[in-house]
Design an enzyme around this catalytic site. Structure first.
Site, mmCIF file in Angstrom:
data_model
loop_
_atom_site.group_PDB
_atom_site.id
_atom_site.type_symbol
_atom_site.label_atom_id
_atom_site.label_comp_id
_atom_site.label_asym_id
_atom_site.label_seq_id
_atom_site.Cartn_x
_atom_site.Cartn_y
_atom_site.Cartn_z
ATOM 1 N N TYR A 62 0.838 -1.203 0.000
ATOM 2 C CA TYR A 62 0.000 0.000 0.000
ATOM 3 C C TYR A 62 0.870 1.249 0.000
ATOM 4 O O TYR A 62 2.056 1.214 0.356
ATOM 5 C CB TYR A 62 -0.943 0.015 1.208
ATOM 6 C CG TYR A 62 -0.217 0.135 2.531
ATOM 7 C CD1 TYR A 62 0.051 1.381 3.101
ATOM 8 C CD2 TYR A 62 0.222 -0.995 3.195
ATOM 9 C CE1 TYR A 62 0.736 1.486 4.291
ATOM 10 C CE2 TYR A 62 0.891 -0.896 4.388
ATOM 11 C CZ TYR A 62 1.156 0.345 4.935
ATOM 12 O OH TYR A 62 1.842 0.446 6.107
ATOM 13 N N TYR A 108 -9.224 7.716 10.550
ATOM 14 C CA TYR A 108 -8.828 7.933 11.939
ATOM 15 C C TYR A 108 -9.697 8.959 12.661
ATOM 16 O O TYR A 108 -9.451 9.273 13.818
ATOM 17 C CB TYR A 108 -7.350 8.335 12.008
ATOM 18 C CG TYR A 108 -6.457 7.222 11.521
ATOM 19 C CD1 TYR A 108 -6.165 6.140 12.337
ATOM 20 C CD2 TYR A 108 -5.932 7.234 10.237
ATOM 21 C CE1 TYR A 108 -5.366 5.100 11.893
ATOM 22 C CE2 TYR A 108 -5.127 6.206 9.780
ATOM 23 C CZ TYR A 108 -4.845 5.140 10.611
ATOM 24 O OH TYR A 108 -4.063 4.117 10.162
#
Length: 195
Positions: free
Chosen positions: A116, A170
């Site tokens: 990623y 987040y």
């Protein structure tokens, strides 16, 4: 000697304050308070009042940053979904298929191996297994909500670009030094295998 030390400490404190975003301080008020304390004079307010002012200021700054990041992310996602090849899911997660694999699709309880590359919407890289040259291995249910959802739609061999709203990333807490609260994130995710 004390003059140089005093000046040096003033420089150091001013530099630190500037780095925390306090470049618009009222220098006269700052010097007055500093002088009162150093000369053991009666200050113009109590330490408790001073602490309250500081807390209120930073709470307001935090609120402004949260709102700014949220609005920037929402604007980015609204524009992004107009592009060709962008799929938006009911959760708000958006993705673009770069490569479609033909392997198995992981479930929430599987462990996967992925490469990623994560960036903020301004292009700032905050994490990248690609740059480290080492794929990541983790449980599907051990990552942010946006990844949990996307991974269960991807087949092994797929490479997708994910556009993750802050509530699926987040959220209001952010992560580390690079991911501010309410940040929308972009990831290129390649699903290499299920373990």
């Amino acid at each position: 000697m004390m003059k140089n030390l005093s000046y040096s400490l003033g420089m150091s404190m001013a530099t630190q304050l500037m780095q925390t975003g306090l470049e618009n301080l009222d220098v006269d008020a700052f010097v007055k308070a500093f002088s009162e304390i150093m000369k053991n004079e009666e200050p113009s307010m109590t330490l408790q009042e001073a602490s309250q002012h500081i807390q209120e200021y930073f709470a307001e700054k935090q609120k402004e940053m949260l709102e700014k990041n949220k609005q920037e992310g929402e604007k980015f996602l609204a524009e992004n979904k107009k592009k060709d090849n962008i799929v938006e899911l009911p959760s708000g997660l958006q993705y673009e298929v770069i490569t479609e694999g033909d392997g198995a699709i992981p479930t929430e309880t599987d462990t996967v191996q992925c490469h990623y590359h994560g960036t903020l919407i301004d292009g700032t890289v905050f994490d990248s297994s690609v740059q480290r040259g080492q794929p990541a291995v983790f449980g599907v249910n051990q990552v942010i909500k946006g990844w949990v959802e996307a991974l269960q739609l991807m087949s092994v061999g797929s490479k997708w670009r994910l556009f993750v709203p802050s509530n699926l990333a987040y959220g209001e807490q952010g992560a580390g030094n690079d991911i501010q609260p309410n940040s929308t994130l972009i990831f290129e995710v390649e699903l290499l295998g299920i373990q």
